[in-house]
Design a protein around this motif. Sequence first.
Motif, PDB file in Angstrom:
ATOM      1  N   LYS A 124       0.810  -1.213   0.000  1.00 18.13           N
ATOM      2  CA  LYS A 124       0.000   0.000   0.000  1.00 18.13           C
ATOM      3  C   LYS A 124       0.847   1.269   0.000  1.00 18.13           C
ATOM      4  N   ARG A 125       2.115   1.134   0.405  1.00 16.53           N
ATOM      5  CA  ARG A 125       3.005   2.300   0.405  1.00 16.53           C
ATOM      6  C   ARG A 125       3.747   2.470  -0.928  1.00 16.53           C
ATOM      7  N   ASP A 126       3.626   1.477  -1.821  1.00 17.94           N
ATOM      8  CA  ASP A 126       4.301   1.532  -3.115  1.00 17.94           C
ATOM      9  C   ASP A 126       3.303   2.040  -4.159  1.00 17.94           C
ATOM     10  N   GLU A 127       3.455   3.300  -4.559  1.00 19.74           N
ATOM     11  CA  GLU A 127       2.461   3.923  -5.440  1.00 19.74           C
ATOM     12  C   GLU A 127       2.336   3.200  -6.774  1.00 19.74           C
ATOM     13  N   ALA A 128       3.471   2.824  -7.370  1.00 19.66           N
ATOM     14  CA  ALA A 128       3.436   2.174  -8.679  1.00 19.66           C
ATOM     15  C   ALA A 128       2.705   0.834  -8.622  1.00 19.66           C
ATOM     16  N   TYR A 130       0.623  -0.171  -6.263  1.00 19.08           N
ATOM     17  CA  TYR A 130      -0.750  -0.059  -5.786  1.00 19.08           C
ATOM     18  C   TYR A 130      -1.690   0.492  -6.853  1.00 19.08           C
ATOM     19  N   MET A 131      -1.143   1.191  -7.839  1.00 21.64           N
ATOM     20  CA  MET A 131      -1.990   1.669  -8.932  1.00 21.64           C
ATOM     21  C   MET A 131      -2.645   0.506  -9.667  1.00 21.64           C
TER      22      MET A 131
END
Length: 215
Positions: A124-128, A130-131
């Motif tokens: 959930k902290r990894d934007e790429a 989690y997209m």
Amino acid sequence: MRWRSAMDPQQMLSAPVDDGKIDDFLDELGMDRTWAEGYLTGLLSGPELIPVNVWINEFVDDETFANIDTANEGLQTLMALYNDVNTRLRESIDSLVPDEDAVEACEDFCSGYVAGANLHASWKRDEAAYMLVFVFAIIADEVGEDLLRDAKGDVIEDPEAWRAKHRANLLEYVTDLRDYWKERRVPTRRTEAKVGRNDPCPCGSGKKFKKCCGQ
């Protein structure tokens, strides 16, 4: 709930796959197997090892099992499904992901996948990474119309066409996320003190460790 079992951990890991038994058990829980496989795929694809007593709460609650025998049988059935999904995720991932034309199955799988992925704090902290989970949530029709935007932030004008396009890429997405986290996974290290042979067994059976899981 903190779910416990007196079952030997090795027995759990080696639980044989009986598809009929798994289907019957999931039916008793009122759970769709495609959703369950999606949930375990998301769970097993992620960066951390999620303990059984955490992920199992999506399946059972305090009222599910009447006694320790039925509890152990239920856990063994769920572990058989867990092991089956884990094997297919590594060796035959295409057998897990529904065909793009099976719209309802894709929705169920993606809904379960999002729930499994959400157990991983690092994910959930990894934007790429989690997209893509957000893409799964849109395929599952779990995103409000006011939030229907693509990766560029543009409003999705035709949600059904957008979902059809991304259902066709679902196998690719599942594979990419599996490989993405496999490369970044941190090995699990023991942080708690080692259990002594005469200590109470941590499984909660009430027996000494040497008479229970330490045999």
